[in-house]
Design an enzyme around this catalytic site. Structure first.
Site, PDB file in Angstrom:
ATOM      1  N   SER A 131       0.827  -1.199   0.000  1.00  0.00           N
ATOM      2  CA  SER A 131       0.000   0.000   0.000  1.00  0.00           C
ATOM      3  C   SER A 131       0.868   1.259   0.000  1.00  0.00           C
ATOM      4  O   SER A 131       1.695   1.445  -0.894  1.00  0.00           O
ATOM      5  CB  SER A 131      -0.966  -0.062   1.183  1.00  0.00           C
ATOM      6  OG  SER A 131      -1.968   0.910   1.096  1.00  0.00           O
ATOM      7  N   ASP A 265      -9.623  -3.688  -5.733  1.00  0.00           N
ATOM      8  CA  ASP A 265      -8.977  -2.871  -4.718  1.00  0.00           C
ATOM      9  C   ASP A 265      -9.535  -1.455  -4.771  1.00  0.00           C
ATOM     10  O   ASP A 265      -9.272  -0.709  -5.715  1.00  0.00           O
ATOM     11  CB  ASP A 265      -7.466  -2.861  -4.951  1.00  0.00           C
ATOM     12  CG  ASP A 265      -6.688  -2.206  -3.823  1.00  0.00           C
ATOM     13  OD1 ASP A 265      -7.307  -1.515  -3.000  1.00  0.00           O
ATOM     14  OD2 ASP A 265      -5.456  -2.392  -3.775  1.00  0.00           O
ATOM     15  N   HIS A 294      -7.152  -5.898  -0.361  1.00  0.00           N
ATOM     16  CA  HIS A 294      -6.061  -4.942  -0.185  1.00  0.00           C
ATOM     17  C   HIS A 294      -5.289  -5.256   1.097  1.00  0.00           C
ATOM     18  O   HIS A 294      -4.055  -5.288   1.100  1.00  0.00           O
ATOM     19  CB  HIS A 294      -6.628  -3.519  -0.141  1.00  0.00           C
ATOM     20  CG  HIS A 294      -5.586  -2.453  -0.025  1.00  0.00           C
ATOM     21  ND1 HIS A 294      -4.926  -1.934  -1.125  1.00  0.00           N
ATOM     22  CD2 HIS A 294      -5.078  -1.802   1.063  1.00  0.00           C
ATOM     23  CE1 HIS A 294      -4.064  -1.011  -0.716  1.00  0.00           C
ATOM     24  NE2 HIS A 294      -4.134  -0.924   0.603  1.00  0.00           N
TER      25      HIS A 294
END
Length: 318
Positions: A131, A265, A294
């Site tokens: 991320s 996502d 995610h």
């Protein structure tokens, strides 16, 4: 005999240090000090919240699948951990405030400072970002081009236009304008007994059939109040600062980079995958075919680690 040895090697060591004046948690599989014999280090740069305990199963799988040859470390984001009673969250309030260590830029400088102090310059790095950790890795590459980065694996990368994503549109008002509204309920939650916090978290995660139960205790730590507040502060800056993709840094490091995008996502729409693949036709861009979320660490840490091993094992043999 062998089973006992393997079990011991599968146990990580957790330590707390000050880095850039802020409490930082280290999770380490393998040696805790590097020497000339350790040619490769895996370093996990987490998402937000930057809690290293979330990555325990993922890291253990990497460590064991490479035959315990390479240390696998994770460094938390500054202030995203619950330090022991003997430590304060901040060592030096004035220097932490001056460097805005809990902000996005401060977290990038925090990782650079950690590398300078704890990793010998001759060590080859396999960086694994998740991320916002992927954005941080691109910044590390840009700010310190002399780092010996062998490979950088970008999992569910949030490296551009975060506020424009479906999740960004929902979270931006909360993170940027109404963050303080959440502080009171967080404070009240922090007063609950640890066992009750754990039961509440299990209830929240109850819909995840294959939940990795090693993530429950790290989530309890988030409810300490300060950790969640620091994570929300960083998140607000992400919405404001993660705008255009850094194409120059990606082009300069294209052969080192592997990107893995989620198919569903909400922090990184599939269109972003198609856009970057079109802009860099020679790059290594992969789209998830396994319906991983995610926050893959909740239930797929082992599976994602196995994929990472397949992708990079050839690079570690050369």
């Amino acid at each position: 005999m062998d089973t006992t040895v393997n079990d011991r090697r599968d146990e990580p060591q957790t330590d707390f240090i000050y880095c850039c004046g802020a409490a930082t948690e280290l999770l380490r599989f393998g040696p805790c000090q590097l020497h000339s014999g350790h040619k490769v280090l895996f370093l996990i740069v987490p998402g937000n919240p930057g809690v290293v305990g979330f990555y325990r199963t993922f890291m253990q799988t990497l460590h064991s699948m490479f035959g315990y040859r390479h240390p696998v470390w994770a460094v938390s984001h500054a202030g995203h951990c619950v330090p022991p009673d003997s430590m304060d969250m901040i060592e030096d309030a004035s220097s932490a405030a001056e460097g805005d260590v809990f902000g996005l830029n401060g977290q990038i400088e925090h990782k650079l400072a950690f590398l300078r102090k704890h990793v010998p310059r001759e060590t080859s790095l396999v960086l694994v970002g998740h991320s916002i950790g992927c954005y941080i890795i691109l910044e590390l590459m840009k700010r310190d081009p002399e780092l010996k980065i062998l490979k950088a694996v970008m999992l569910f990368p949030t490296i551009e236009r975060m506020a424009q994503t479906p999740q960004g549109k929902v979270m931006t008002p909360m993170l940027c304008h109404m963050r303080y509204v959440a502080y009171l309920p967080l404070f009240l939650l922090s007063l609950l007994p640890e066992s009750l916090k754990a039961n509440l978290i299990k209830l929240v995660f109850g819909g995840i059939r294959s939940l990795d139960h090693t993530v429950v205790q790290p989530t309890v730590g988030l409810l300490s109040g300060d950790c969640a507040a620091n994570a929300m502060y960083m998140g607000g800056q992400e919405m404001k600062k993660v705008l255009e993709r850094d194409n120059i840094t990606i082009q300069e490091n294209l052969k080192k980079l592997i990107f893995y995008y989620g198919a569903t996502d909400h922090w990184c729409p599939v269109q972003y995958y198609h856009d970057i693949k079109k802009d860099f036709p020679l790059g290594d861009f992969r789209l998830c075919e396994n319906s991983f979320r995610h926050a893959f660490v909740l239930d797929a840490g082992r599976d994602v680690a196995k994929m990472v091993v397949e992708w990079i094992c050839a690079d570690l043999r050369t």
